[in-house]
Design a protein around this motif. Structure first.
Motif, PDB file in Angstrom:
ATOM      1  N   PHE A 396       0.707  -1.181   0.195  1.00 32.90           N
ATOM      2  CA  PHE A 396      -0.005  -0.024  -0.013  1.00 32.90           C
ATOM      3  C   PHE A 396       0.636   1.200  -0.091  1.00 32.90           C
ATOM      4  O   PHE A 396       0.251   2.270  -0.363  1.00 32.90           O
ATOM      5  N   TYR A 397       2.160   1.218   0.477  1.00 30.77           N
ATOM      6  CA  TYR A 397       2.854   2.339   0.686  1.00 30.77           C
ATOM      7  C   TYR A 397       3.880   2.650  -0.133  1.00 30.77           C
ATOM      8  O   TYR A 397       4.522   3.703  -0.249  1.00 30.77           O
ATOM      9  N   VAL A 398       4.674   1.785  -1.129  1.00 27.76           N
ATOM     10  CA  VAL A 398       5.613   1.849  -1.771  1.00 27.76           C
ATOM     11  C   VAL A 398       5.462   2.211  -3.317  1.00 27.76           C
ATOM     12  O   VAL A 398       4.362   1.938  -3.743  1.00 27.76           O
ATOM     13  N   TRP A 399       6.234   2.888  -3.968  1.00 31.93           N
ATOM     14  CA  TRP A 399       6.011   3.420  -5.291  1.00 31.93           C
ATOM     15  C   TRP A 399       7.195   3.064  -6.215  1.00 31.93           C
ATOM     16  O   TRP A 399       8.402   3.004  -5.861  1.00 31.93           O
ATOM     17  N   THR A 400       6.767   2.784  -7.566  1.00 32.73           N
ATOM     18  CA  THR A 400       7.926   2.881  -8.392  1.00 32.73           C
ATOM     19  C   THR A 400       7.888   4.311  -9.030  1.00 32.73           C
ATOM     20  O   THR A 400       7.145   4.850  -9.026  1.00 32.73           O
ATOM     21  N   LYS A 401       9.058   4.588  -9.670  1.00 31.23           N
ATOM     22  CA  LYS A 401       9.438   5.690 -10.420  1.00 31.23           C
ATOM     23  C   LYS A 401       8.203   6.099 -11.622  1.00 31.23           C
ATOM     24  O   LYS A 401       8.014   6.998 -11.722  1.00 31.23           O
ATOM     25  N   ARG A 402       8.058   5.013 -12.186  1.00 33.71           N
ATOM     26  CA  ARG A 402       7.165   4.963 -13.390  1.00 33.71           C
ATOM     27  C   ARG A 402       5.709   5.482 -12.796  1.00 33.71           C
ATOM     28  O   ARG A 402       5.013   6.033 -13.408  1.00 33.71           O
ATOM     29  N   GLU A 403       5.352   4.831 -11.668  1.00 40.02           N
ATOM     30  CA  GLU A 403       4.047   5.164 -11.061  1.00 40.02           C
ATOM     31  C   GLU A 403       3.840   6.732 -10.759  1.00 40.02           C
ATOM     32  O   GLU A 403       2.923   7.324 -11.037  1.00 40.02           O
ATOM     33  N   LEU A 404       5.105   7.366 -10.157  1.00 39.14           N
ATOM     34  CA  LEU A 404       5.106   8.636 -10.004  1.00 39.14           C
ATOM     35  C   LEU A 404       4.900   9.596 -11.154  1.00 39.14           C
ATOM     36  O   LEU A 404       4.583  10.476 -11.411  1.00 39.14           O
ATOM     37  N   GLU A 405       5.869   9.096 -12.196  1.00 35.28           N
ATOM     38  CA  GLU A 405       5.732   9.847 -13.514  1.00 35.28           C
ATOM     39  C   GLU A 405       4.310   9.737 -14.191  1.00 35.28           C
ATOM     40  O   GLU A 405       3.600  10.747 -14.476  1.00 35.28           O
ATOM     41  N   ASN A 406       3.408   8.555 -13.959  1.00 31.53           N
ATOM     42  CA  ASN A 406       2.223   8.549 -14.379  1.00 31.53           C
ATOM     43  C   ASN A 406       1.071   9.616 -13.734  1.00 31.53           C
ATOM     44  O   ASN A 406       0.166  10.032 -14.461  1.00 31.53           O
ATOM     45  N   VAL A 407       1.339   9.454 -12.332  1.00 25.98           N
ATOM     46  CA  VAL A 407       0.382  10.177 -11.455  1.00 25.98           C
ATOM     47  C   VAL A 407       0.714  11.719 -11.343  1.00 25.98           C
ATOM     48  O   VAL A 407      -0.140  12.461 -11.578  1.00 25.98           O
ATOM     49  N   LEU A 408       2.087  12.000 -11.474  1.00 19.75           N
ATOM     50  CA  LEU A 408       2.527  13.537 -11.438  1.00 19.75           C
ATOM     51  C   LEU A 408       2.662  14.048 -12.452  1.00 19.75           C
ATOM     52  O   LEU A 408       2.635  15.486 -12.606  1.00 19.75           O
ATOM     53  N   GLY A 409       2.983  13.454 -13.625  1.00 18.72           N
ATOM     54  CA  GLY A 409       3.426  14.245 -14.794  1.00 18.72           C
ATOM     55  C   GLY A 409       4.754  14.680 -15.106  1.00 18.72           C
ATOM     56  O   GLY A 409       5.646  14.631 -13.840  1.00 18.72           O
ATOM     57  N   PRO A 410       5.168  15.163 -16.126  1.00 13.92           N
ATOM     58  CA  PRO A 410       6.627  15.317 -16.137  1.00 13.92           C
ATOM     59  C   PRO A 410       7.207  16.739 -15.471  1.00 13.92           C
ATOM     60  O   PRO A 410       8.544  16.812 -15.474  1.00 13.92           O
ATOM     61  N   GLN A 411       6.325  17.574 -15.163  1.00 12.38           N
ATOM     62  CA  GLN A 411       6.675  18.796 -14.438  1.00 12.38           C
ATOM     63  C   GLN A 411       7.111  18.713 -12.918  1.00 12.38           C
ATOM     64  O   GLN A 411       8.035  19.043 -12.208  1.00 12.38           O
ATOM     65  N   SER A 412       6.130  18.019 -12.154  1.00 17.24           N
ATOM     66  CA  SER A 412       6.145  17.685 -10.832  1.00 17.24           C
ATOM     67  C   SER A 412       7.011  16.256 -10.359  1.00 17.24           C
ATOM     68  O   SER A 412       7.693  16.317  -9.465  1.00 17.24           O
ATOM     69  N   GLU A 413       6.974  15.240 -11.341  1.00 19.74           N
ATOM     70  CA  GLU A 413       7.848  14.114 -10.850  1.00 19.74           C
ATOM     71  C   GLU A 413       8.765  14.161 -10.438  1.00 19.74           C
ATOM     72  O   GLU A 413       9.355  13.700  -9.470  1.00 19.74           O
ATOM     73  N   PRO A 414       9.644  14.986 -11.219  1.00 26.90           N
ATOM     74  CA  PRO A 414      11.300  15.055 -10.939  1.00 26.90           C
ATOM     75  C   PRO A 414      11.540  15.633  -9.681  1.00 26.90           C
ATOM     76  O   PRO A 414      12.488  15.287  -8.834  1.00 26.90           O
ATOM     77  N   ILE A 415      10.622  16.689  -9.226  1.00 26.49           N
ATOM     78  CA  ILE A 415      10.864  17.568  -7.934  1.00 26.49           C
ATOM     79  C   ILE A 415      10.631  16.402  -6.900  1.00 26.49           C
ATOM     80  O   ILE A 415      11.195  16.151  -5.916  1.00 26.49           O
ATOM     81  N   LEU A 416       9.477  15.526  -6.782  1.00 28.13           N
ATOM     82  CA  LEU A 416       8.945  15.130  -5.720  1.00 28.13           C
ATOM     83  C   LEU A 416       9.878  13.818  -5.799  1.00 28.13           C
ATOM     84  O   LEU A 416      10.239  13.160  -4.620  1.00 28.13           O
ATOM     85  N   SER A 417      10.412  13.042  -6.905  1.00 30.38           N
ATOM     86  CA  SER A 417      11.333  12.089  -6.717  1.00 30.38           C
ATOM     87  C   SER A 417      12.619  12.313  -6.152  1.00 30.38           C
ATOM     88  O   SER A 417      13.143  11.730  -5.253  1.00 30.38           O
TER      89      SER A 417
END
Length: 818
Positions: A396-417
């Motif tokens: 429930f708690y872990v994430w792949t980088k691909r998931e962050l890209e899909n959920v956040l988009g190219p502008q926000s994902e690099p910053i949150l990663s």
């Protein structure tokens, strides 16, 4: 107790030796003839109210319910009981269930040769404590699942924790025996050498009883106590300093637990009267506070905290807090709410206020029962997505980088990663992934701050804060929609609810001045929980508590810890509301706890179980702090606080007796008894108590008390003025019978055996120049235009970026606001 620290010498006693390869058992012994009728057991786990026990109802193992029937069955069939103890949120309990209890071969042996019994340790901590003492004493370690083979007379024969099942892919440690091997050999040992088993188990039980009593012989009731000096606080501090992890915070190496009792001791050390600081050393007191603050900051930013949702996991597999075991427990989060509140009051750091709000939200939403009270825990394992066939730890708690890209988009994902340490290959080391569940997965942990990210990505800092805030909301929305939430153990356990009631009540009092809406909600949750327990889990006629509510009141009566933690919470609730009904109930519960559990004829202190409790082969006294503070440590504090509020010398005497009953062990290992230290100080320096009557100018004194971090034991009471006002407290405490009846504001301060009245006018001047943590945060909130902007300021501090220091107009003076 001593049995937790010493190993019982079972060399040559047969059972442990037999399980290490002694296959020549009973070569010259005659095997008993088979019984004419074979017993066929059926699985009765579904009859239990415990979610943990019920979850085993589909196992091929024919689980029985702990109690008269199962024990009578073992005696009639002359079989060993296999007692398996765990709890819903326990990851390794689930592993052993998958590997062994769902296995037909294992089930056949258990059903044919033993009486298998499933026990929820949260419902029956008494059974858990007894057999945990045995396992720790005979193996040198303990944990859950806790598995013990016991005779029909309930004497332990052999035990351990997790054992690998058939076809297990878990890497075994050296000399570890697999579960099938254990079952086969135990059934042979009992069949062929029953007399030897009974003799060995009786001898071991005798040794456990001797060890449990160790440390109290010679300190007879009413004697001793002279050795419990304030210098013990210095010794405890030195020990914590010697084991402190200067890099990661916390103590020792992995696995690393939050240890709230240690952190509380360190935060309180500098808040004791000057006498204590002189003995310990003022610089040492500051070092103690710094150790706690550093640890709490590392935890708040580490993977042990759920950064997308709320709350903390039970412990970290790694020394740097980056990889938790993902179960979330009420007792951990309730204690941490107390600790982070104290850290905030001492540091005035908005990051800690953010954590306080976070935990408060978790308790009052996810763990809140609609009718009142708080649930026990959330599981570590869950399905990653709907339709999955197998649960995974932390899914429930872990994430792949691909998931962050899909959920956040190219502008926000690099910053949150970058902010949360997310990489394409995951951030869990292979050596910490025994079951290959975390390949390419990331546990979110804060490793940067908005200022650094602003420089790295060429974005304004305010924009970074906005992106992080909105990104967290997007990830949470995705998690709630797409993933399957871990199972909730919806038992309401009195002891843990007591801790939560006190923590929420204190939090509500602290934030009332600058966030009355949140304060009201937190306080309402505390009152609602206390009312629920009083209505559903308390017999008003006998004044006895019951431990658990789930789909109705459970049959098990409360244990000493239920009384101790609930009394503690009710005193906090009284001092936050001044509703005398809570104090009156605390007094009733204290008398019940003494009647049921106090060792009147021995050395003093409270047994964990009542003398009339069934199936108890060993009465223990809970002295050392563990994941929860010591029952006796909290009980001693309660007795001192009630003695002050109610002017009861009898309670004060019981408090001293309770503390001195552990004198020998406290002197030897003071760092294991941190929860006793406030009572040791109180025994030497007394308790400061304040009583206010009337309204108006006394309010400043009330606010000042609410904003004090916990240090030395102290109490605060408020009485309404007017000669016709009825008051239970006036009747209970003869010193207050006539105090304040003239309706004027009066303030009585008692300490060091003397009482004095303060001039309310002096208090009014004190109010005008009031500073402190609440005013500091109010200043932060006032600098923002809206409530949402205020939350953003707190969120920024929570993310690890401190606000720059700025002058704040406060009471006519310019002060620096961190």
């Amino acid at each position: 107790m001593a049995a937790h620290r010493r190993g019982v010498d079972v060399e040559g006693q047969g059972i442990g030796h037999a399980l290490k390869g002694q296959d020549r058992l009973g070569q010259n012994l005659k095997v008993e003839e088979e019984k004419p009728q074979k017993l066929v057991l059926s699985n009765r786990a579904g009859e239990s109210r415990s979610p943990y026990v019920r979850a085993h109802s589909a196992n091929p193992v024919a689980w029985q319910i702990w109690g008269d029937e199962a024990i009578a069955l073992a005696k009639r069939e002359n079989r060993l009981l296999f007692v398996s103890i765990g709890y819903s949120a326990c990851h390794w309990c689930h592993v052993m269930e998958r590997e062994s209890f769902e296995n037909e071969e294992v089930a056949a042996i258990l059903n044919d040769s033993f009486i298998p019994v499933k026990v929820d340790r949260e419902e029956r901590p008494d059974i858990d404590r007894i057999y945990m003492n045995f396992v720790q004493a005979t193996t040198g370690s303990g944990g859950w699942p806790l598995n013990v083979f016991v005779t029909p007379d309930l004497e332990p024969v052999f035990g351990g924790t997790y054992w690998p099942g058939p076809n297990s892919n878990t890497t075994p440690y050296e000399d570890q025996v697999d579960f099938l091997g254990i079952l086969n050999k135990l059934s042979t040992v009992w069949r062929e050498q029953e007399d030897r088993c009974r003799q060995d188990s009786a001898q071991i039980l005798k040794q456990l009883k001797d060890f449990a009593a160790e440390g109290t012989f010679g300190d007879r009731l009413g004697e001793g106590g002279e050795g419990l000096e304030i210098e013990l606080l210095e010794e405890a501090h030195h020990h914590f300093a010697s084991t402190f992890d200067k890099v990661n915070g916390g103590f020792g190496s992995a696995p690393k637990f939050p240890t709230p009792s240690k952190l509380s001791f360190l935060l309180r050390l500098g808040q004791y009267p000057q006498v204590v600081q002189d003995i310990v050393g003022e610089s040492e007191c500051q070092v103690a506070e710094n150790m706690a603050i550093s640890t709490l900051r590392k935890m708040a930013r580490g993977g042990i905290r759920d950064h997308i949702g709320n709350g903390f996991a039970r412990y970290s597999v790694t020394a740097d807090w980056s990889l938790p075991h993902f179960e979330k427990m009420l007792y951990d989060n309730a204690q941490l709410l107390h600790i982070y509140l104290d850290a905030f009051l001492l540091s005035r750091d908005a990051e800690f206020l953010g954590v306080v709000y976070d935990i408060g939200e978790y308790l009052t939403t996810t763990l809140a029962h609609d009718a009142g009270g708080f649930y026990s825990s959330e599981d570590a394992d869950s399905f990653y997505k709907k339709g999955d066939a197998e649960k995974r730890e932390g899914a429930f708690y872990v994430w792949t980088k691909r998931e962050l890209e899909n959920v956040l988009g190219p502008q926000s994902e690099p910053i949150l990663s970058a902010f949360y340490n997310v990489s394409s290959h995951g951030n869990v080391a292979p050596e910490n992934d025994a079951h290959d569940e975390f390949i390419d997965q990331n546990v979110l942990a804060i490793v940067s701050n908005p200022s650094s990210l602003s420089s790295t990505f060429g974005v304004k800092e305010e924009e970074v804060v906005r992106i992080i805030k909105e990104g967290k909301a997007a990830l949470r929305a995705h998690r709630e929609k797409e993933r399957v939430r871990p199972a909730l153990d919806d038992k309401i356990v009195v002891s843990w609810n007591g801790i939560a009631i006190g923590a929420l009540a204190r939090t509500a009092a602290v934030i009332k001045g600058f966030d009355p809406e949140k304060s009201s909600r937190f306080l309402a949750a505390a009152v609602k929980a206390a009312s629920f327990i009083r209505d559903e889990l308390y017999d008003k006629e006998t004044k006895i508590l019951y431990r658990v509510w789930r789909e109705g009141r459970g049959e098990t009566q409360g244990f000493a810890d239920d009384y101790a933690f609930l009394i503690d919470g009710l005193i906090d609730l009284y001092e936050s509301t001044f509703d005398e009904s809570w104090l009156r109930w605390a007094d009733d519960l204290q008398q019940s706890q003494i009647n049921l559990f106090y060792d009147t004829h021995g050395t003093g202190g409270f047994f964990s179980t009542a003398s009339s409790a069934p199936h108890i082969i060993l009465r223990l006294k809970d002295g050392m702090d563990t994941s929860e503070p010591s029952t006796n440590g909290i009980s001693a504090s309660n007795l001192y606080r009630l003695s002050s509020l109610l002017n009861s010398p009898a309670y004060a005497l019981k408090a001293k007796e309770t503390t001195t009953s552990f004198e020998s062990e406290i002197i030897q290992y003071p760092w294991l008894f941190a929860s006793f230290m406030p009572s040791i100080v109180a025994a030497h320096l007394g308790i400061k108590s304040i009583v206010v009557s009337g309204n108006g100018r006394g309010e400043a004194k009330i606010r000042a008390f609410a904003k004090q971090p916990r240090g030395a034991l102290g109490t605060f009471a408020r009485l309404e003025g007017g000669g016709t006002t009825a008051s239970w407290l006036r009747e209970r405490n003869s010193l207050l019978t006539d105090f304040g009846r003239d309706g004027r504001t009066r303030i009585l301060v008692c300490e060091n055996g003397t009482c004095r009245e303060e001039d309310p006018g002096e208090v009014e001047e004190e109010e005008g120049g009031e500073g402190g943590a609440a005013a500091a945060v109010a200043a932060v909130l006032q600098e923002t235009n809206t409530k949402s902007e205020a939350v953003a300021v707190v969120a920024k501090a929570e993310s690890g970026e401190k606000e720059e220091q700025r002058p704040v107009r406060e009471g006519g003076d310019a002060k620096l606001q961190p």
